[in-house]
Structures are given as structure tokens and as C-alpha cells.
Design a protein around this motif. Structure first.
Motif, PDB file in Angstrom:
ATOM      1  N   LEU A  12     -22.431 -72.796 -45.988  1.00 19.41           N
ATOM      2  CA  LEU A  12     -21.289 -72.390 -45.165  1.00 19.41           C
ATOM      3  C   LEU A  12     -20.889 -73.487 -44.191  1.00 19.41           C
ATOM      4  N   ILE A  13     -21.867 -74.201 -43.654  1.00 17.34           N
ATOM      5  CA  ILE A  13     -21.560 -75.302 -42.746  1.00 17.34           C
ATOM      6  C   ILE A  13     -20.798 -76.397 -43.493  1.00 17.34           C
ATOM      7  N   TYR A  14     -21.173 -76.668 -44.739  1.00 17.57           N
ATOM      8  CA  TYR A  14     -20.461 -77.681 -45.518  1.00 17.57           C
ATOM      9  C   TYR A  14     -19.033 -77.240 -45.833  1.00 17.57           C
ATOM     10  N   VAL A  15     -18.835 -75.961 -46.114  1.00 17.40           N
ATOM     11  CA  VAL A  15     -17.470 -75.451 -46.326  1.00 17.40           C
ATOM     12  C   VAL A  15     -16.680 -75.576 -45.029  1.00 17.40           C
ATOM     13  N   HIS A  16     -17.319 -75.236 -43.912  1.00 16.83           N
ATOM     14  CA  HIS A  16     -16.650 -75.377 -42.618  1.00 16.83           C
ATOM     15  C   HIS A  16     -16.294 -76.837 -42.347  1.00 16.83           C
ATOM     16  N   LEU A  17     -17.182 -77.740 -42.707  1.00 19.63           N
ATOM     17  CA  LEU A  17     -16.919 -79.166 -42.508  1.00 19.63           C
ATOM     18  C   LEU A  17     -15.698 -79.615 -43.302  1.00 19.63           C
ATOM     19  N   VAL A  18     -15.545 -79.115 -44.518  1.00 19.63           N
ATOM     20  CA  VAL A  18     -14.364 -79.454 -45.332  1.00 19.63           C
ATOM     21  C   VAL A  18     -13.092 -78.930 -44.660  1.00 19.63           C
ATOM     22  N   ILE A  19     -13.122 -77.677 -44.204  1.00 19.12           N
ATOM     23  CA  ILE A  19     -11.961 -77.101 -43.498  1.00 19.12           C
ATOM     24  C   ILE A  19     -11.651 -77.928 -42.255  1.00 19.12           C
ATOM     25  N   TRP A  20     -12.689 -78.280 -41.509  1.00 17.64           N
ATOM     26  CA  TRP A  20     -12.525 -79.047 -40.273  1.00 17.64           C
ATOM     27  C   TRP A  20     -11.927 -80.417 -40.558  1.00 17.64           C
ATOM     28  N   LEU A  21     -12.418 -81.096 -41.595  1.00 17.24           N
ATOM     29  CA  LEU A  21     -11.889 -82.422 -41.928  1.00 17.24           C
ATOM     30  C   LEU A  21     -10.435 -82.347 -42.390  1.00 17.24           C
ATOM     31  N   SER A  57     -21.784 -75.712 -35.550  1.00 14.90           N
ATOM     32  CA  SER A  57     -22.371 -76.060 -36.844  1.00 14.90           C
ATOM     33  C   SER A  57     -23.462 -77.114 -36.681  1.00 14.90           C
ATOM     34  N   LEU A  58     -23.201 -78.091 -35.822  1.00 19.22           N
ATOM     35  CA  LEU A  58     -24.211 -79.127 -35.576  1.00 19.22           C
ATOM     36  C   LEU A  58     -25.446 -78.537 -34.887  1.00 19.22           C
ATOM     37  N   LEU A  59     -25.237 -77.623 -33.957  1.00 17.65           N
ATOM     38  CA  LEU A  59     -26.369 -76.961 -33.308  1.00 17.65           C
ATOM     39  C   LEU A  59     -27.182 -76.159 -34.321  1.00 17.65           C
ATOM     40  N   GLY A  60     -26.480 -75.510 -35.236  1.00 21.62           N
ATOM     41  CA  GLY A  60     -27.171 -74.759 -36.285  1.00 21.62           C
ATOM     42  C   GLY A  60     -28.017 -75.672 -37.151  1.00 21.62           C
ATOM     43  N   LEU A  61     -27.459 -76.811 -37.534  1.00 20.42           N
ATOM     44  CA  LEU A  61     -28.227 -77.759 -38.347  1.00 20.42           C
ATOM     45  C   LEU A  61     -29.430 -78.310 -37.581  1.00 20.42           C
ATOM     46  N   LEU A  62     -29.259 -78.543 -36.284  1.00 24.76           N
ATOM     47  CA  LEU A  62     -30.365 -79.051 -35.467  1.00 24.76           C
ATOM     48  C   LEU A  62     -31.490 -78.028 -35.305  1.00 24.76           C
ATOM     49  N   SER A  63     -31.156 -76.746 -35.441  1.00 29.44           N
ATOM     50  CA  SER A  63     -32.177 -75.711 -35.269  1.00 29.44           C
ATOM     51  C   SER A  63     -33.088 -75.574 -36.486  1.00 29.44           C
ATOM     52  N   PHE A  64     -32.668 -76.075 -37.639  1.00 34.27           N
ATOM     53  CA  PHE A  64     -33.413 -75.841 -38.874  1.00 34.27           C
ATOM     54  C   PHE A  64     -34.755 -76.560 -38.997  1.00 34.27           C
ATOM     55  N   PRO A  65     -34.860 -77.844 -38.675  1.00 31.06           N
ATOM     56  CA  PRO A  65     -36.123 -78.540 -38.974  1.00 31.06           C
ATOM     57  C   PRO A  65     -37.366 -77.905 -38.339  1.00 31.06           C
ATOM     58  N   ARG A  66     -37.263 -77.438 -37.117  1.00 28.11           N
ATOM     59  CA  ARG A  66     -38.441 -76.881 -36.437  1.00 28.11           C
ATOM     60  C   ARG A  66     -38.278 -75.403 -36.100  1.00 28.11           C
ATOM     61  N   ALA A 127     -11.359 -69.563 -42.862  1.00 35.19           N
ATOM     62  CA  ALA A 127     -12.241 -69.954 -41.760  1.00 35.19           C
ATOM     63  C   ALA A 127     -12.905 -68.733 -41.125  1.00 35.19           C
ATOM     64  N   VAL A 128     -12.172 -67.641 -40.968  1.00 30.82           N
ATOM     65  CA  VAL A 128     -12.753 -66.424 -40.401  1.00 30.82           C
ATOM     66  C   VAL A 128     -13.885 -65.921 -41.291  1.00 30.82           C
ATOM     67  N   GLN A 129     -13.675 -65.942 -42.594  1.00 31.40           N
ATOM     68  CA  GLN A 129     -14.725 -65.491 -43.516  1.00 31.40           C
ATOM     69  C   GLN A 129     -15.948 -66.395 -43.440  1.00 31.40           C
ATOM     70  N   VAL A 130     -15.726 -67.700 -43.412  1.00 26.97           N
ATOM     71  CA  VAL A 130     -16.848 -68.640 -43.337  1.00 26.97           C
ATOM     72  C   VAL A 130     -17.644 -68.407 -42.058  1.00 26.97           C
ATOM     73  N   HIS A 131     -16.966 -68.285 -40.927  1.00 24.90           N
ATOM     74  CA  HIS A 131     -17.671 -68.105 -39.658  1.00 24.90           C
ATOM     75  C   HIS A 131     -18.334 -66.734 -39.566  1.00 24.90           C
ATOM     76  N   ALA A 132     -17.714 -65.716 -40.123  1.00 25.86           N
ATOM     77  CA  ALA A 132     -18.328 -64.381 -40.108  1.00 25.86           C
ATOM     78  C   ALA A 132     -19.618 -64.379 -40.923  1.00 25.86           C
ATOM     79  N   TRP A 133     -19.592 -64.972 -42.101  1.00 28.89           N
ATOM     80  CA  TRP A 133     -20.816 -65.057 -42.916  1.00 28.89           C
ATOM     81  C   TRP A 133     -21.857 -65.929 -42.237  1.00 28.89           C
TER      82      TRP A 133
END
Length: 155
Positions: A12-21, A57-66, A127-133
Motif C-alpha cells: 500500500l505504501i508503494y501504491v501511495h508513493l506512485v500516487i504521490w509521485l 508512509s515513511l514513519l510506517g516504513l521506519l517502524s518495521f525493522p524493529r 487515495a482514500v481506499q489506499v489510506h483506509a486499508w
């Protein structure tokens, strides 16, 4: 379960990144006047604050490793502020233009020959669907991490 949820959120973050770009590209072309005004309209006001939607989205990615619960919570809270709120405002901002288009068949902003309000409403809905999911899976992941943390404390 945590690995599966992380994978879904990353998609979902990658889909959001495409929309954002795409939105950044549209806004850049509009502001720099690389194409005529008939091809790409100037951005709507809601598009500017939506540019900050990359932060959650970046905060979400940063939360994953640990499995950082704090970053995931910040991601979820900031998603409401930087992602969902501008989309709600955008739907209200574009409503009069959409109403005029569908009642009278007149559009004043265009995006490569298509009505800009129609195209941007499609982007907005996606975008609403991506963020809701993303929020849904983040909440499930947060619950999973919290349960795991509580079980470790009991031992």
C-alpha cells in the motif's frame, strides 16, 4: 501474522508513493508551465497539504525493522492529519466544479483533454481506499505487536 501485515502495508505504501509521485509531477508541470494551461491545469488547494502525506508512509516504513510501536502510532495519527484530512477537504473543494460539470457539461480545468475534476476525483477515491486499508492493516499490526509485547512481559 506480523510479517504478512508488514508486506500488505508495504504494498500500500508503494501504491501511495506512485500516487504521490504522479501528483508531484502534475503540480510541477502546472507550476513550471512546461505544458500549456489547456493540457495541465493549476493544482487545487488540497494538493499542497497532501504532499505531506509521504511523512506517515515513511514513519510506517521506519517502524518495521524493529517493530517500533511509537513510529507506527505516529504514522497512524499523522495519516489522519496529512493524508485523510486533505482528501476530505479536496472532495469539498472540487464539489462545485463537479456539480457544474455534471449538471451543465462545462469544465474549466483540463488534464490532457479530460476534465480535471473528474480525473482528480478518481485519484482522490483511489487515495482514500489506499489510506483506509493502510490504517486498517496498521491497526491490526499494532494490535499484533502490542499482544506480543504483553506476552513477553508476562514471562
Amino acid at each position: 501474522m506480523s510479517v504478512t501485515l508488514k508486506c500488505e502495508i508495504k504494498k500500500l505504501i508503494y501504491v501511495h508513493l506512485v500516487i504521490w509521485l504522479l501528483l508531484v509531477a502534475k503540480m510541477s508541470v502546472g507550476h513550471l508551465r512546461l505544458l500549456s494551461h489547456d493540457q495541465v491545469a493549476m493544482p487545487y488547494q488540497w494538493e499542497y497539504p497532501y504532499l505531506l502525506s509521504i511523512v506517515p508512509s515513511l514513519l510506517g516504513l521506519l517502524s518495521f525493522p524493529r517493530n517500533n510501536i511509537s513510529y507506527l502510532v505516529l504514522s497512524m495519527i499523522s495519516m489522519g492529519l496529512f493524508s485523510i484530512a486533505p482528501l476530505i477537504y479536496g472532495s469539498m473543494e472540487m464539489f462545485p466544479a463537479a456539480q457544474q460539470l455534471y449538471r451543465h457539461g462545462k469544465a474549466y480545468r483540463f488534464l490532457f483533454g479530460f476534465s480535471a475534476v473528474s480525473v482528480m476525483y478518481l485519484v482522490l477515491i483511489l487515495a482514500v481506499q489506499v489510506h483506509a486499508w493502510q490504517l486498517y492493516y496498521s491497526k491490526k499490526l499494532l494490535d499484533s505487536w502490542f499482544t506480543s509485547t504483553q506476552e513477553k512481559k508476562r514471562k
